[in-house]
Design an enzyme around this catalytic site. Structure first.
Site, PDB file in Angstrom:
ATOM      1  N   MET A 194       0.842  -1.204   0.000  1.00 26.44           N
ATOM      2  CA  MET A 194       0.000   0.000   0.000  1.00 26.44           C
ATOM      3  C   MET A 194       0.878   1.255   0.000  1.00 26.44           C
ATOM      4  O   MET A 194       0.382   2.359   0.262  1.00 26.44           O
ATOM      5  CB  MET A 194      -0.929   0.012   1.210  1.00 26.44           C
ATOM      6  CG  MET A 194      -1.892  -1.184   1.215  1.00 26.44           C
ATOM      7  SD  MET A 194      -3.377  -0.908   2.182  1.00 26.44           S
ATOM      8  CE  MET A 194      -2.688  -0.665   3.801  1.00 26.44           C
ATOM      9  N   GLY A 195       2.167   1.085  -0.284  1.00 26.19           N
ATOM     10  CA  GLY A 195       3.036   2.250  -0.444  1.00 26.19           C
ATOM     11  C   GLY A 195       3.592   2.821   0.849  1.00 26.19           C
ATOM     12  O   GLY A 195       3.485   2.244   1.912  1.00 26.19           O
TER      13      GLY A 195
ATOM     14  N   HIS B 191       9.174   1.556   3.385  1.00 25.36           N
ATOM     15  CA  HIS B 191      10.205   1.560   4.419  1.00 25.36           C
ATOM     16  C   HIS B 191      11.070   0.318   4.187  1.00 25.36           C
ATOM     17  O   HIS B 191      10.821  -0.444   3.232  1.00 25.36           O
ATOM     18  CB  HIS B 191       9.579   1.588   5.809  1.00 25.36           C
ATOM     19  CG  HIS B 191       8.515   0.526   6.019  1.00 25.36           C
ATOM     20  ND1 HIS B 191       8.798  -0.822   6.057  1.00 25.36           N
ATOM     21  CD2 HIS B 191       7.165   0.621   6.168  1.00 25.36           C
ATOM     22  CE1 HIS B 191       7.693  -1.512   6.250  1.00 25.36           C
ATOM     23  NE2 HIS B 191       6.682  -0.658   6.305  1.00 25.36           N
TER      24      HIS B 191
ATOM     25  N   HIS C 220       9.311  -3.045   3.405  1.00 16.86           N
ATOM     26  CA  HIS C 220       8.880  -3.220   2.004  1.00 16.86           C
ATOM     27  C   HIS C 220      10.085  -3.520   1.110  1.00 16.86           C
ATOM     28  O   HIS C 220      10.024  -4.389   0.238  1.00 16.86           O
ATOM     29  CB  HIS C 220       8.224  -1.937   1.479  1.00 16.86           C
ATOM     30  CG  HIS C 220       6.934  -1.570   2.126  1.00 16.86           C
ATOM     31  ND1 HIS C 220       6.770  -0.402   2.833  1.00 16.86           N
ATOM     32  CD2 HIS C 220       5.725  -2.196   2.147  1.00 16.86           C
ATOM     33  CE1 HIS C 220       5.522  -0.319   3.261  1.00 16.86           C
ATOM     34  NE2 HIS C 220       4.870  -1.383   2.875  1.00 16.86           N
TER      35      HIS C 220
ATOM     36  N   GLN D 174     -10.396  -2.941   2.245  1.00 11.69           N
ATOM     37  CA  GLN D 174      -9.885  -3.550   3.466  1.00 11.69           C
ATOM     38  C   GLN D 174      -9.864  -2.592   4.660  1.00 11.69           C
ATOM     39  O   GLN D 174      -9.365  -2.946   5.721  1.00 11.69           O
ATOM     40  CB  GLN D 174      -8.501  -4.176   3.228  1.00 11.69           C
ATOM     41  CG  GLN D 174      -7.385  -3.202   2.997  1.00 11.69           C
ATOM     42  CD  GLN D 174      -6.115  -3.912   2.556  1.00 11.69           C
ATOM     43  OE1 GLN D 174      -6.041  -4.450   1.453  1.00 11.69           O
ATOM     44  NE2 GLN D 174      -5.116  -3.949   3.433  1.00 11.69           N
TER      45      GLN D 174
ATOM     46  N   ASP E 247       2.470  -9.065   9.011  1.00  9.23           N
ATOM     47  CA  ASP E 247       1.024  -9.298   8.982  1.00  9.23           C
ATOM     48  C   ASP E 247       0.819 -10.814   8.939  1.00  9.23           C
ATOM     49  O   ASP E 247       0.494 -11.383   7.899  1.00  9.23           O
ATOM     50  CB  ASP E 247       0.421  -8.602   7.753  1.00  9.23           C
ATOM     51  CG  ASP E 247       0.669  -7.108   7.801  1.00  9.23           C
ATOM     52  OD1 ASP E 247      -0.087  -6.399   8.451  1.00  9.23           O
ATOM     53  OD2 ASP E 247       1.684  -6.652   7.212  1.00  9.23           O
TER      54      ASP E 247
ATOM     55  N   VAL F 242      11.002  -6.955   9.538  1.00 11.26           N
ATOM     56  CA  VAL F 242      12.151  -6.036   9.578  1.00 11.26           C
ATOM     57  C   VAL F 242      11.867  -5.003  10.665  1.00 11.26           C
ATOM     58  O   VAL F 242      10.776  -4.422  10.701  1.00 11.26           O
ATOM     59  CB  VAL F 242      12.365  -5.363   8.209  1.00 11.26           C
ATOM     60  CG1 VAL F 242      13.523  -4.379   8.259  1.00 11.26           C
ATOM     61  CG2 VAL F 242      12.592  -6.420   7.135  1.00 11.26           C
TER      62      VAL F 242
ATOM     63  N   SER G 286       4.244   1.436   7.790  1.00 16.24           N
ATOM     64  CA  SER G 286       3.913   2.761   7.247  1.00 16.24           C
ATOM     65  C   SER G 286       3.179   3.573   8.299  1.00 16.24           C
ATOM     66  O   SER G 286       3.285   4.799   8.353  1.00 16.24           O
ATOM     67  CB  SER G 286       3.032   2.625   6.000  1.00 16.24           C
ATOM     68  OG  SER G 286       3.672   1.804   5.057  1.00 16.24           O
ATOM     69  N   ARG G 287       2.417   2.883   9.140  1.00 20.24           N
ATOM     70  CA  ARG G 287       1.640   3.591  10.170  1.00 20.24           C
ATOM     71  C   ARG G 287       2.522   4.162  11.281  1.00 20.24           C
ATOM     72  O   ARG G 287       2.047   4.991  12.061  1.00 20.24           O
ATOM     73  CB  ARG G 287       0.560   2.669  10.754  1.00 20.24           C
ATOM     74  CG  ARG G 287      -0.534   2.345   9.739  1.00 20.24           C
ATOM     75  CD  ARG G 287      -1.745   1.686  10.380  1.00 20.24           C
ATOM     76  NE  ARG G 287      -2.886   1.667   9.474  1.00 20.24           N
ATOM     77  CZ  ARG G 287      -3.245   0.623   8.729  1.00 20.24           C
ATOM     78  NH1 ARG G 287      -2.570  -0.511   8.790  1.00 20.24           N
ATOM     79  NH2 ARG G 287      -4.298   0.705   7.921  1.00 20.24           N
TER      80      ARG G 287
HETATM   81  P1  AMP Z   1       1.592  -2.759   3.505  1.00 16.73           P
HETATM   82  O1  AMP Z   1       2.097  -1.746   2.547  1.00 16.73           O
HETATM   83  O2  AMP Z   1       1.629  -2.319   4.937  1.00 16.73           O
HETATM   84  O3  AMP Z   1       0.275  -3.352   3.086  1.00 16.73           O
HETATM   85  O4  AMP Z   1       2.617  -3.953   3.444  1.00 16.73           O
HETATM   86  C1  AMP Z   1       2.969  -4.566   2.240  1.00 16.73           C
HETATM   87  C2  AMP Z   1       3.718  -5.834   2.544  1.00 16.73           C
HETATM   88  O5  AMP Z   1       4.891  -5.505   3.301  1.00 16.73           O
HETATM   89  C3  AMP Z   1       2.920  -6.835   3.390  1.00 16.73           C
HETATM   90  O6  AMP Z   1       3.178  -8.144   2.920  1.00 16.73           O
HETATM   91  C4  AMP Z   1       3.477  -6.616   4.775  1.00 16.73           C
HETATM   92  O7  AMP Z   1       3.373  -7.750   5.600  1.00 16.73           O
HETATM   93  C5  AMP Z   1       4.933  -6.306   4.462  1.00 16.73           C
HETATM   94  N1  AMP Z   1       5.573  -5.579   5.559  1.00 16.73           N
HETATM   95  C6  AMP Z   1       5.168  -4.410   6.115  1.00 16.73           C
HETATM   96  N2  AMP Z   1       5.988  -4.077   7.131  1.00 16.73           N
HETATM   97  C7  AMP Z   1       6.921  -5.052   7.223  1.00 16.73           C
HETATM   98  C8  AMP Z   1       8.028  -5.296   8.088  1.00 16.73           C
HETATM   99  N3  AMP Z   1       8.359  -4.459   9.071  1.00 16.73           N
HETATM  100  N4  AMP Z   1       8.773  -6.400   7.879  1.00 16.73           N
HETATM  101  C9  AMP Z   1       8.442  -7.271   6.891  1.00 16.73           C
HETATM  102  N5  AMP Z   1       7.410  -7.113   6.057  1.00 16.73           N
HETATM  103  C10 AMP Z   1       6.646  -6.020   6.214  1.00 16.73           C
END
Ligand code: AMP
Length: 284
Positions: free
Chosen positions: A30-31, A34, A37, A61, A150, A176, A186-187
């Protein structure tokens, strides 16, 4: 790196790659990238010839009172970061093209979605599985990489792929973290300086749980939950959505803590920012 915004274009490009015998990987996001990602993108880079990253803040979602409208975004910034780790295509579709008038389909995974985040966020996982099914069909990957951050989402996606026969290998990537232990998200950009100590209590709670398990012959699920809650509730900003110890695969509550168990946490900071974390307790 090429930026693509329509399903027709991304599917045509992926098909061209596949016809040449190249392997395609997808990292759905979702952009507001960090290092978490970027680690997923690097993992995909190692495994396939062409890496596609999708960037789509999926309205399906998000619940009515959630952060859809304030979700951080900056396409130019994200393009620079993705290009820096060797992404070939950034797929950033428009919401109206993803869900045109008349869109009526819902992909629902039973069971795994009913508790944990599914309990706190009704409909959330239907939104995830519906959009991920579309993204799979649009980008036609051989491999897709998801984060263990997640954890429930990853379990649900594995189930979806198995049940609907998507010919896609699902790779899970470990969480990570920042140097201080905070799981990247991202939050985290919503956190004010005086909320950081509260946010850190999730990873500190996990460390306490692991220490307890190391120091005791046998530790009960309740002792683990109490130790984590104690650490988190030191901070008045924290509200616990859940602290659960579940089986890694079925996500059913564990009666004993062993190497198949995973500790999952969801905590709200000042009722605004919902943070997730998880870890094995034994054998990590
Ligand atoms: P999001 O943009 O938050 O929907 O995350 C996109 C993907 O990145 C999802 O598969 C998340 O589980 C993964 N992700 C987000 N934060 C982390 C993190 N700190 N370590 C590993 N994977 C992450």
């Amino acid at each position: 790196m090429k930026v693509v915004s329509t399903a027709v274009d991304i599917q045509a490009l992926s098909l061209t790659y596949r016809r040449k015998g190249l392997r395609v990987g997808l990292v759905p996001t979702m952009g507001w990238f960090h290092e978490g990602h970027l680690a997923l993108m690097k993992e995909a880079r190692k495994r396939v010839d062409k890496v596609i990253v999708s960037l789509f803040v999926n309205p399906l979602q998000f619940g009515p009172n959630e952060d859809l409208d304030s979700y951080p975004h900056d396409l130019d910034r994200d393009c620079v970061l993705a290009e820096g780790v060797g992404v070939d295509l950034l797929y950033a579709p428009d919401t109206k093209l993803m869900y045109p008038n008349g869109f009526s389909t819902n992909v629902h995974v039973r069971g795994l979605t009913s508790g944990l985040c599914g309990g706190d966020r009704p409909g959330h996982f239907d939104g995830v599985t519906t959009v991920v099914s579309k993204l799979f069909n649009q980008t036609l990957p051989h491999v897709a990489v998801f984060g263990e951050k997640d954890f429930q989402q990853l379990a649900v996606i594995r189930r979806l792929v198995q049940d609907l026969d998507f010919p896609i290998e699902i790779i899970g990537h470990p969480i990570v973290r920042e140097k201080n232990g905070l799981a990247m998200s991202s939050r985290n950009s919503y956190l004010k300086a005086d909320e950081m100590a509260a946010a850190l209590s999730l990873s500190q709670g996990i460390k306490q749980a692991q220490k307890l398990a190391r120091n005791k012959q046998e530790v009960s699920v309740q002792e683990i939950r109490d130790a984590v809650a104690h650490e988190i509730l030191k901070h008045r900003e924290c509200g616990i959505d859940y602290i659960e110890v579940v089986d890694k695969t079925s996500l059913q509550p564990c009666s004993v803590v062993n190497s198949q168990s995973i500790l999952l946490l969801a905590v709200k900071i000042n009722s605004r920012i919902r943070l997730l974390d998880n870890s094995q307790i034994i054998g990590s």
